[in-house]
Every structure is written in structure tokens, then in C-alpha cells.
Write a protein that holds these residues in place. Structure first.
Motif, mmCIF file in Angstrom:
data_model
loop_
_atom_site.group_PDB
_atom_site.id
_atom_site.type_symbol
_atom_site.label_atom_id
_atom_site.label_comp_id
_atom_site.label_asym_id
_atom_site.label_seq_id
_atom_site.Cartn_x
_atom_site.Cartn_y
_atom_site.Cartn_z
ATOM 1 N N ASN A 150 0.861 -1.176 0.000
ATOM 2 C CA ASN A 150 0.000 0.000 0.000
ATOM 3 C C ASN A 150 0.910 1.243 0.000
ATOM 4 N N THR A 151 0.868 2.018 -1.085
ATOM 5 C CA THR A 151 1.820 3.137 -1.205
ATOM 6 C C THR A 151 1.565 4.221 -0.149
ATOM 7 N N PHE A 152 0.300 4.383 0.263
ATOM 8 C CA PHE A 152 -0.042 5.361 1.309
ATOM 9 C C PHE A 152 0.674 4.974 2.613
ATOM 10 N N ASP A 153 0.620 3.686 2.954
ATOM 11 C CA ASP A 153 1.270 3.182 4.169
ATOM 12 C C ASP A 153 2.782 3.447 4.107
ATOM 13 N N LEU A 154 3.367 3.231 2.934
ATOM 14 C CA LEU A 154 4.814 3.473 2.762
ATOM 15 C C LEU A 154 5.144 4.958 2.943
ATOM 16 N N GLU A 155 4.345 5.809 2.300
ATOM 17 C CA GLU A 155 4.602 7.253 2.408
ATOM 18 C C GLU A 155 4.454 7.740 3.844
ATOM 19 N N LYS A 156 3.438 7.209 4.542
ATOM 20 C CA LYS A 156 3.138 7.677 5.907
ATOM 21 C C LYS A 156 3.985 6.983 6.968
ATOM 22 N N LYS A 168 1.784 0.235 28.959
ATOM 23 C CA LYS A 168 1.083 -0.156 30.200
ATOM 24 C C LYS A 168 -0.330 -0.635 29.911
ATOM 25 N N SER A 169 -0.945 -0.046 28.914
ATOM 26 C CA SER A 169 -2.328 -0.393 28.562
ATOM 27 C C SER A 169 -2.440 -1.784 27.945
ATOM 28 N N GLY A 170 -1.315 -2.371 27.581
ATOM 29 C CA GLY A 170 -1.324 -3.670 26.897
ATOM 30 C C GLY A 170 -1.110 -3.526 25.399
ATOM 31 N N LEU A 171 -1.286 -2.317 24.886
ATOM 32 C CA LEU A 171 -1.090 -2.094 23.441
ATOM 33 C C LEU A 171 0.345 -2.487 23.053
ATOM 34 N N ALA A 172 0.465 -3.329 22.013
ATOM 35 C CA ALA A 172 1.797 -3.721 21.544
ATOM 36 C C ALA A 172 2.508 -2.490 20.982
ATOM 37 N N MET A 173 3.754 -2.275 21.415
ATOM 38 C CA MET A 173 4.504 -1.140 20.853
ATOM 39 C C MET A 173 4.711 -1.361 19.365
ATOM 40 N N SER A 174 4.572 -0.279 18.613
ATOM 41 C CA SER A 174 4.735 -0.347 17.165
ATOM 42 C C SER A 174 5.099 1.044 16.660
ATOM 43 N N SER A 175 5.942 1.090 15.639
ATOM 44 C CA SER A 175 6.283 2.398 15.051
ATOM 45 C C SER A 175 5.030 3.084 14.550
ATOM 46 N N ARG A 176 4.067 2.302 14.095
ATOM 47 C CA ARG A 176 2.834 2.878 13.548
ATOM 48 C C ARG A 176 1.971 3.544 14.620
ATOM 49 N N ASN A 177 2.187 3.199 15.913
ATOM 50 C CA ASN A 177 1.397 3.832 16.979
ATOM 51 C C ASN A 177 1.597 5.343 16.993
ATOM 52 N N ALA A 178 2.747 5.807 16.462
ATOM 53 C CA ALA A 178 3.029 7.253 16.433
ATOM 54 C C ALA A 178 1.989 7.990 15.596
ATOM 55 N N ARG A 179 1.298 7.281 14.730
ATOM 56 C CA ARG A 179 0.283 7.918 13.878
ATOM 57 C C ARG A 179 -1.092 7.948 14.545
ATOM 58 N N LEU A 180 -1.201 7.377 15.754
ATOM 59 C CA LEU A 180 -2.506 7.345 16.451
ATOM 60 C C LEU A 180 -2.643 8.525 17.398
ATOM 61 N N SER A 181 -3.874 9.029 17.554
ATOM 62 C CA SER A 181 -4.149 10.030 18.594
ATOM 63 C C SER A 181 -4.173 9.305 19.940
ATOM 64 N N ASN A 182 -4.233 10.073 21.039
ATOM 65 C CA ASN A 182 -4.315 9.426 22.356
ATOM 66 C C ASN A 182 -5.573 8.581 22.472
ATOM 67 N N GLU A 183 -6.670 9.090 21.904
ATOM 68 C CA GLU A 183 -7.930 8.322 21.946
ATOM 69 C C GLU A 183 -7.768 7.031 21.138
ATOM 70 N N GLY A 184 -7.088 7.158 19.984
ATOM 71 C CA GLY A 184 -6.857 5.992 19.130
ATOM 72 C C GLY A 184 -6.061 4.930 19.880
ATOM 73 N N GLY A 233 -7.185 4.769 10.470
ATOM 74 C CA GLY A 233 -6.475 4.566 9.202
ATOM 75 C C GLY A 233 -5.119 3.894 9.360
ATOM 76 N N VAL A 234 -4.778 3.488 10.585
ATOM 77 C CA VAL A 234 -3.480 2.868 10.844
ATOM 78 C C VAL A 234 -3.697 1.369 11.041
ATOM 79 N N ARG A 235 -2.921 0.572 10.330
ATOM 80 C CA ARG A 235 -3.092 -0.879 10.448
ATOM 81 C C ARG A 235 -2.208 -1.426 11.561
ATOM 82 N N LEU A 236 -2.856 -2.116 12.516
ATOM 83 C CA LEU A 236 -2.129 -2.670 13.662
ATOM 84 C C LEU A 236 -2.292 -4.187 13.673
#
Ligand code: AMP
Length: 284
Positions: free
Chosen positions: A64-70, A181-197, A273-276
Motif C-alpha cells: 500500500n503506497t499510502f502506508d509506505l509514504e506515511k 502499560k495499557s497492553g497495546l503492543a509497541m509499534s512504530s505505527r502507533n506514532a500515527r494514532l491520537s491518544n484516543e486511538g 487509518g493505521v493498520r495494527l
């Protein structure tokens, strides 16, 4: 930390280290480093004399070119994190170095049934790109051991198949998933999420743990899986791609009584819009 951008320069450095009898541990990454990556570096440092980290956002593994660019990129910060982690070598090549043949016309790899399900099914060509770039890196670095995160569990099976099929003389080490702490797996893509996300995303792990508990208690496999799917579908912010209960090595659907089988529960979903992706093992 030594930083190399060319193949010749890193190979010249590493060949001296090998002549001195040093063992080499390799940690391939796409940068935007977090504690998950740093845990791989720590483990590689414990096991080896020299640790090589690569940072390269590999275009051929993005369907997905959008994913690559972002994809988040912050190499200056990454260099500081790696220095602090006492990583010995950073390999930071360009597209021209890694794909002199042209990335659009690169070799394709087929991993058989393993790359037709889950990540392979939803990201066609992804594992071909992963296999190709890792083959290149394995030849360049010629490490004794390579470190991957359990977070990308299917990728670990792909890497093992690559090593076995192409006779790479390298040992795969899989490191447990590092979580917020929340259990969310750390991921570089998490940087694209809001706090609510991020808050909503923590429900993926919660759901995996709920399904895991049901299976550990001997609950019917399909019922446990459906409970997980239903609990994710309650969140309108989450677009579920899959939640599957599979054999942890072949990634075929688990069937029948799951007790004592090597079973993983795997999930992929979009949030903002972020794939986890995430997974847990049922008996570990
Ligand atoms: P990436 O930069 O996302 O390609 O990841 C590079 C390596 O770090 C892969 O082996 C991933 O499985 C691993 N990794 C990513 N996130 C985590 C995490 N939360 N915990 C452990 N390893 C991780």
C-alpha cells in the motif's frame, strides 16, 4: 557507534571483527525505534560481541503506497536511541544501494501456504518483499544470530523458512512482544494514532487475552473466536481485518480441542487509518 551506508564499508568493518573471533548479532528494523526494538538490541548484546542494527524502510514489503509514504521516519532520534543502547553498528542504506536492480522489477519469493493466509492474504506481496530484503541483509551482514519480535509472529515463521530453504547459516531468536502499560503492543505505527486511538487500540490486546482465557478454560474454539470478534466489533473506531486462532508455526486454522497444541490468536485491524497487528500464544 559506527554508521555505514554502503555494503563495502560495513563488510570491511565486520570482516575484521569476524577475524578477531567476534560473534555478530543482527537486528533488522525499519526505524522509528521504540522500546520493542531496543529490547531486541539488548538481547542481541547479551548474546553477541558485536550488534548490528539496520534501519531501512523496505519499499518492496509495502503493498500500500499510502502506508509506505506515511511510515514514520526519524533517523536522527533513532541514532541517539541506538547510541544510548550501546549498539555497535548501524547499517543505514539507501534504496539505490539495496535495489540497484530497481525495486519495481525485483525478484519475487513465494513461501507457499505460509504466505497465503493472515498477513500474506491481506498484504499480497508483503512476505515476498520481507524475504528478499532479509536475504540481501543476511548476505551483507553474515551474522551468527538474527533477532525478531514475537509481535510479528507470522514473519518469524517466514524468516525460519527462508533460513531453512536457502541454507542461511544464522540462528533466529524470537523475543517476546513489548507492550505499553495499557497492553497495546509497541509499534512504530502507533506514532500515527491520537491518544484516543491508542486507548481504543488497547482493546485489541484485551480481546486477545479474553479469547486466550476462554481457550485455556477449554471453551469451544469457534465460540471463543466469535466472542473475540464480537467484542472488537462493538468499537466503531476499529475496523477488524481478521481475528484467527491458528497453529503458531504453519498459521493454518486451529481445529478441535486446542489443549496442549501450539496455538496463537492473531488479530489485524485498522484504527484511525493505521493498520495494527498483535497476537498472543494460548499456552506459553
Ligand atoms: P519493524 O521496525 O516494525 O520492522 O520491526 C523490527 C523488529 O522489531 C521486528 O523483528 C519486529 O517484530 C520487532 N518489534 C516491533 N515491535 C515490537 C514489540 N512491540 N516488541 C518486540 N519486538 C517488536
Amino acid at each position: 557507534m559506527q554508521i555505514f551506508e554502503s555494503i563495502k564499508s560495513i563488510q570491511a568493518f565486520l570482516s575484521v571483527k569476524k577475524q578477531q573471533g567476534c560473534s555478530i548479532g543482527f537486528v533488522p528494523t525499519m526505524g522509528a525505534l521504540h522500546q520493542g526494538h531496543l529490547t531486541l538490541i539488548e538481547r542481541a548484546k547479551t548474546d553477541n560481541d558485536v550488534v548490528v542494527c539496520s534501519i531501512y524502510v523496505n519499499p518492496t514489503q509495502f503493498n500500500n503506497t499510502f502506508d509506505l509514504e506515511k511510515y514514520p521516519r526519524n533517523v536522527d532520534r533513532d541514532k541517539i536511541l541506538l547510541e544510548n543502547a550501546e549498539c555497535d553498528v548501524l547499517f543505514y542504506p539507501s534504496d539505490e544501494i539495496m535495489y540497484p536492480e530497481g525495486k519495481d522489477d525485483s525478484m519475487k519469493l513465494d513461501f507457499g501456504a505460509l504466505d497465503k493466509v493472515l498477513e500474506g492474504e491481506f498484504r499480497p506481496g508483503h512476505f515476498s518483499g520481507v524475504g528478499l530484503i532479509l536475504s540481501k541483509f543476511f548476505h551483507i551482514v553474515s551474522a551468527d544470530s538474527v533477532y525478531f519480535g514475537q509481535k510479528d509472529l507470522q514473519q518469524c515463521s517466514i524468516v525460519q523458512k527462508l533460513i531453512d530453504t536457502l541454507f542461511f547459516d544464522i540462528q533466529l531468536v524470537v523475543v517476546p512482544t513489548v507492550r505499553e502499560k495499557s497492553g497495546l503492543a509497541m509499534s512504530s505505527r502507533n506514532a500515527r494514532l491520537s491518544n484516543e486511538g491508542k486507548e481504543v487500540a488497547a482493546n485489541l490486546y484485551e480481546t486477545l487475552m479474553k479469547v486466550r482465557e476462554m481457550l485455556q478454560n477449554g471453551e469451544d474454539l469457534n465460540k471463543a473466536k466469535q466472542t473475540g470478534i464480537n467484542s472488537i466489533k462493538k468499537y466503531k473506531e476499529i475496523q477488524l481485518e481478521y481475528l484467527e486462532v491458528v497453529d503458531r508455526k504453519s498459521f493454518t486454522q486451529a481445529t478441535g480441542n486446542t489443549s496442549k497444541k501450539e496455538i496463537a490468536i492473531c488479530v489485524a485491524a485498522f484504527i484511525e487509518g493505521v493498520r495494527l497487528i498483535d497476537n498472543v500464544l494460548v499456552f506459553s
